[in-house]
Design a protein around this motif. Structure first.
Motif, PDB file in Angstrom:
ATOM      1  N   ASP A   1     -11.609   1.122  -4.917  1.00  0.00           N
ATOM      2  CA  ASP A   1     -11.940   0.455  -3.595  1.00  0.00           C
ATOM      3  C   ASP A   1     -12.758   0.816  -2.582  1.00  0.00           C
ATOM      4  OD1 ASP A   1     -10.353   2.395  -2.304  1.00  0.00           O
ATOM      5  OD2 ASP A   1      -8.795   1.091  -1.797  1.00  0.00           O
ATOM      6  N   ALA A   2     -13.123   2.015  -2.737  1.00  0.00           N
ATOM      7  CA  ALA A   2     -13.989   2.768  -1.996  1.00  0.00           C
ATOM      8  C   ALA A   2     -13.683   2.802  -0.472  1.00  0.00           C
ATOM      9  CB  ALA A   2     -15.410   2.255  -2.055  1.00  0.00           C
ATOM     10  N   GLY A   3     -12.526   2.873  -0.365  1.00  0.00           N
ATOM     11  CA  GLY A   3     -11.986   2.992   1.126  1.00  0.00           C
ATOM     12  C   GLY A   3     -11.018   4.266   1.273  1.00  0.00           C
ATOM     13  N   THR A   4     -10.613   4.963  -0.020  1.00  0.00           N
ATOM     14  CA  THR A   4      -9.911   6.091   0.105  1.00  0.00           C
ATOM     15  C   THR A   4     -10.292   7.103  -0.853  1.00  0.00           C
ATOM     16  OG1 THR A   4      -8.090   4.618   0.474  1.00  0.00           O
ATOM     17  CG2 THR A   4      -7.389   6.929  -0.303  1.00  0.00           C
ATOM     18  N   ALA A   5     -10.317   8.325  -0.410  1.00  0.00           N
ATOM     19  CA  ALA A   5     -10.755   9.380  -1.452  1.00  0.00           C
ATOM     20  C   ALA A   5      -9.342  10.552  -1.499  1.00  0.00           C
ATOM     21  CB  ALA A   5     -11.809  10.438  -1.149  1.00  0.00           C
ATOM     22  N   TYR A   6      -9.397  11.185  -2.805  1.00  0.00           N
ATOM     23  CA  TYR A   6      -8.151  12.016  -3.045  1.00  0.00           C
ATOM     24  C   TYR A   6      -8.790  13.322  -3.600  1.00  0.00           C
ATOM     25  CZ  TYR A   6      -5.824   7.625  -3.156  1.00  0.00           C
ATOM     26  OH  TYR A   6      -5.235   6.467  -2.757  1.00  0.00           O
ATOM     27  N   THR A   7      -7.718  14.532  -3.036  1.00  0.00           N
ATOM     28  CA  THR A   7      -8.390  15.811  -3.326  1.00  0.00           C
ATOM     29  C   THR A   7      -7.500  16.162  -4.623  1.00  0.00           C
ATOM     30  OG1 THR A   7      -6.606  16.817  -1.924  1.00  0.00           O
ATOM     31  CG2 THR A   7      -8.843  16.666  -0.868  1.00  0.00           C
ATOM     32  N   SER A   8      -7.732  17.107  -5.268  1.00  0.00           N
ATOM     33  CA  SER A   8      -7.339  17.491  -6.591  1.00  0.00           C
ATOM     34  C   SER A   8      -5.873  17.722  -6.369  1.00  0.00           C
ATOM     35  CB  SER A   8      -8.016  18.473  -7.299  1.00  0.00           C
ATOM     36  OG  SER A   8      -8.002  19.697  -6.529  1.00  0.00           O
ATOM     37  N   ASP A   9      -5.360  18.114  -5.112  1.00  0.00           N
ATOM     38  CA  ASP A   9      -3.815  18.534  -4.963  1.00  0.00           C
ATOM     39  C   ASP A   9      -2.938  17.277  -4.417  1.00  0.00           C
ATOM     40  OD1 ASP A   9      -4.934  18.244  -2.343  1.00  0.00           O
ATOM     41  OD2 ASP A   9      -4.048  20.209  -1.409  1.00  0.00           O
ATOM     42  N   TYR A  10      -3.500  16.182  -4.493  1.00  0.00           N
ATOM     43  CA  TYR A  10      -2.736  15.002  -4.006  1.00  0.00           C
ATOM     44  C   TYR A  10      -1.655  14.807  -4.858  1.00  0.00           C
ATOM     45  CZ  TYR A  10      -1.663  10.055  -3.435  1.00  0.00           C
ATOM     46  OH  TYR A  10      -1.052   8.942  -3.073  1.00  0.00           O
ATOM     47  N   GLY A  11      -0.523  14.610  -4.553  1.00  0.00           N
ATOM     48  CA  GLY A  11       0.767  14.328  -5.422  1.00  0.00           C
ATOM     49  C   GLY A  11       0.906  12.891  -5.508  1.00  0.00           C
ATOM     50  N   TRP A  12       0.380  12.275  -6.590  1.00  0.00           N
ATOM     51  CA  TRP A  12       0.528  11.058  -6.734  1.00  0.00           C
ATOM     52  C   TRP A  12       1.906  10.484  -7.252  1.00  0.00           C
ATOM     53  CZ3 TRP A  12       2.074   9.136 -11.804  1.00  0.00           C
ATOM     54  CH2 TRP A  12       1.805  10.023 -12.785  1.00  0.00           C
ATOM     55  N   ARG A  13       2.895  11.529  -7.795  1.00  0.00           N
ATOM     56  CA  ARG A  13       4.121  10.910  -8.295  1.00  0.00           C
ATOM     57  C   ARG A  13       5.090  10.767  -7.192  1.00  0.00           C
ATOM     58  NH1 ARG A  13       2.034  15.103 -11.760  1.00  0.00           N
ATOM     59  NH2 ARG A  13       1.986  14.567 -13.874  1.00  0.00           N
ATOM     60  N   ALA A  14       5.213  11.253  -6.230  1.00  0.00           N
ATOM     61  CA  ALA A  14       5.954  11.237  -5.025  1.00  0.00           C
ATOM     62  C   ALA A  14       5.802   9.573  -4.473  1.00  0.00           C
ATOM     63  CB  ALA A  14       5.786  12.014  -3.849  1.00  0.00           C
ATOM     64  N   PRO A  15       4.687   9.174  -4.157  1.00  0.00           N
ATOM     65  CA  PRO A  15       4.835   7.815  -3.699  1.00  0.00           C
ATOM     66  C   PRO A  15       5.234   6.699  -5.013  1.00  0.00           C
ATOM     67  CG  PRO A  15       2.745   8.859  -3.209  1.00  0.00           C
ATOM     68  CD  PRO A  15       3.442   9.876  -3.967  1.00  0.00           C
ATOM     69  N   VAL A  16       4.936   7.046  -6.082  1.00  0.00           N
ATOM     70  CA  VAL A  16       5.358   6.285  -7.181  1.00  0.00           C
ATOM     71  C   VAL A  16       7.255   6.128  -7.098  1.00  0.00           C
ATOM     72  CG1 VAL A  16       5.613   6.069  -9.576  1.00  0.00           C
ATOM     73  CG2 VAL A  16       3.315   6.281  -8.406  1.00  0.00           C
ATOM     74  N   ALA A  17       7.648   7.518  -7.145  1.00  0.00           N
ATOM     75  CA  ALA A  17       9.070   7.599  -6.948  1.00  0.00           C
ATOM     76  C   ALA A  17       9.779   6.885  -5.748  1.00  0.00           C
ATOM     77  CB  ALA A  17       9.362   8.933  -7.094  1.00  0.00           C
ATOM     78  N   LYS A  18       9.051   7.296  -4.697  1.00  0.00           N
ATOM     79  CA  LYS A  18       9.736   6.563  -3.563  1.00  0.00           C
ATOM     80  C   LYS A  18       9.592   5.002  -3.579  1.00  0.00           C
ATOM     81  CE  LYS A  18       8.612  10.391  -0.402  1.00  0.00           C
ATOM     82  NZ  LYS A  18       7.535  10.831   0.691  1.00  0.00           N
ATOM     83  N   GLY A  19       8.472   4.561  -4.190  1.00  0.00           N
ATOM     84  CA  GLY A  19       8.513   3.019  -4.164  1.00  0.00           C
ATOM     85  C   GLY A  19       9.479   2.570  -5.280  1.00  0.00           C
ATOM     86  N   ALA A  20       9.636   3.226  -6.428  1.00  0.00           N
ATOM     87  CA  ALA A  20      10.528   2.828  -7.299  1.00  0.00           C
ATOM     88  C   ALA A  20      11.980   2.734  -6.532  1.00  0.00           C
ATOM     89  CB  ALA A  20      10.461   3.559  -8.584  1.00  0.00           C
ATOM     90  N   ALA A  21      12.378   3.779  -5.841  1.00  0.00           N
ATOM     91  CA  ALA A  21      13.647   4.015  -5.304  1.00  0.00           C
ATOM     92  C   ALA A  21      13.856   2.888  -4.221  1.00  0.00           C
ATOM     93  CB  ALA A  21      13.702   5.270  -4.629  1.00  0.00           C
ATOM     94  N   LEU A  22      12.737   2.515  -3.631  1.00  0.00           N
ATOM     95  CA  LEU A  22      13.032   1.496  -2.518  1.00  0.00           C
ATOM     96  C   LEU A  22      13.137   0.196  -3.115  1.00  0.00           C
ATOM     97  CD1 LEU A  22      12.682   0.940   0.539  1.00  0.00           C
ATOM     98  CD2 LEU A  22      10.449   0.765   0.518  1.00  0.00           C
ATOM     99  N   GLY A  23      12.322  -0.054  -4.283  1.00  0.00           N
ATOM    100  CA  GLY A  23      12.830  -1.289  -5.056  1.00  0.00           C
ATOM    101  C   GLY A  23      14.166  -1.493  -5.478  1.00  0.00           C
ATOM    102  N   VAL A  24      14.626  -0.303  -6.266  1.00  0.00           N
ATOM    103  CA  VAL A  24      15.940  -0.296  -6.550  1.00  0.00           C
ATOM    104  C   VAL A  24      17.232  -0.582  -5.462  1.00  0.00           C
ATOM    105  CG1 VAL A  24      17.907   1.292  -7.641  1.00  0.00           C
ATOM    106  CG2 VAL A  24      15.659   0.927  -8.344  1.00  0.00           C
ATOM    107  N   VAL A  25      16.830   0.075  -4.284  1.00  0.00           N
ATOM    108  CA  VAL A  25      17.659   0.025  -3.034  1.00  0.00           C
ATOM    109  C   VAL A  25      17.752  -1.414  -2.796  1.00  0.00           C
ATOM    110  CG1 VAL A  25      18.076   0.577  -0.515  1.00  0.00           C
ATOM    111  CG2 VAL A  25      17.717   2.409  -2.269  1.00  0.00           C
ATOM    112  N   GLY A  26      16.422  -2.093  -2.625  1.00  0.00           N
ATOM    113  CA  GLY A  26      16.363  -3.432  -2.217  1.00  0.00           C
ATOM    114  C   GLY A  26      17.222  -4.365  -3.225  1.00  0.00           C
ATOM    115  N   LEU A  27      16.796  -4.156  -4.416  1.00  0.00           N
ATOM    116  CA  LEU A  27      17.879  -5.029  -5.426  1.00  0.00           C
ATOM    117  C   LEU A  27      19.285  -4.816  -5.219  1.00  0.00           C
ATOM    118  CD1 LEU A  27      15.646  -4.825  -8.629  1.00  0.00           C
ATOM    119  CD2 LEU A  27      15.840  -6.581  -7.251  1.00  0.00           C
ATOM    120  N   ALA A  28      19.729  -3.605  -5.042  1.00  0.00           N
ATOM    121  CA  ALA A  28      21.142  -3.323  -4.934  1.00  0.00           C
ATOM    122  C   ALA A  28      21.737  -3.922  -3.698  1.00  0.00           C
ATOM    123  CB  ALA A  28      21.535  -1.807  -4.822  1.00  0.00           C
ATOM    124  N   VAL A  29      20.995  -4.019  -2.498  1.00  0.00           N
ATOM    125  CA  VAL A  29      21.275  -4.559  -1.306  1.00  0.00           C
ATOM    126  C   VAL A  29      21.597  -6.214  -1.333  1.00  0.00           C
ATOM    127  CG1 VAL A  29      20.709  -5.200   1.158  1.00  0.00           C
ATOM    128  CG2 VAL A  29      20.611  -2.971   0.470  1.00  0.00           C
TER     129      VAL A  29
END
Length: 154
Positions: free
Chosen positions: A108-136
């Protein structure tokens, strides 16, 4: 359980709106977080490599992100006002670096990432937030169904 009156139409509408709001906020937020993580992963695999020359910083409550100009290593890609995402926490009083090498630009040419960027944490947080929303939402729906059918309160 104590017996209580069935929910009135207005109360059912309010609970229904609460269910819709919980779903929209949590699923929308969860999808946003997961999308950020997947965008970072894709950029780290396929994005052009180059250097970010910071020109400013954008600060939130906890930390700041560098904003600058990205130039690819081969010089074919140049983009301004690029936000850098990495694992290093930048404080408001940190000195601005001259250039940051080994940065990969997102599609999208609006964001850049360094090699130490941890992409797994946002994916896990997003999945957890979705599960909590469905439970509520499920809990509210069950409460609405129980009160509508039996006249009992929880």
């Amino acid at each position: 359980m104590s017996t209580g009156r069935p929910l009135r139409t207005r109360e059912r509408v309010i609970v229904g709106l609460g269910i819709a709001f919980a779903l929209l906020v949590t699923l929308g937020g969860g999808l946003g977080l997961a999308a950020e993580g997947f965008e970072g992963r894709t950029a780290l695999r396929e994005g052009p490599v180059g250097t970010l020359a910071p020109t400013d910083r954008q600060c939130g409550k906890e930390s700041c992100d560098w904003i600058g100009t990205f130039t690819s290593t081969d010089g074919t890609v140049t983009a301004r006002d690029i936000e850098l995402r990495d694992e290093i926490k930048v404080r408001r009083d940190d000195p601005m670096p001259g250039a940051i090498d080994g940065v990969r630009l997102a599609e999208d040419a609006g964001t850049a990432y360094t090699s130490d960027y941890g992409w797994r944490a946002p994916v896990a947080k997003g999945a957890a937030l979705g599960v909590v929303g469905l439970a509520v939402a499920t809990g509210l729906g069950l409460m609405l169904r129980r009160r509508r059918g039996t006249g009992e309160s929880l």
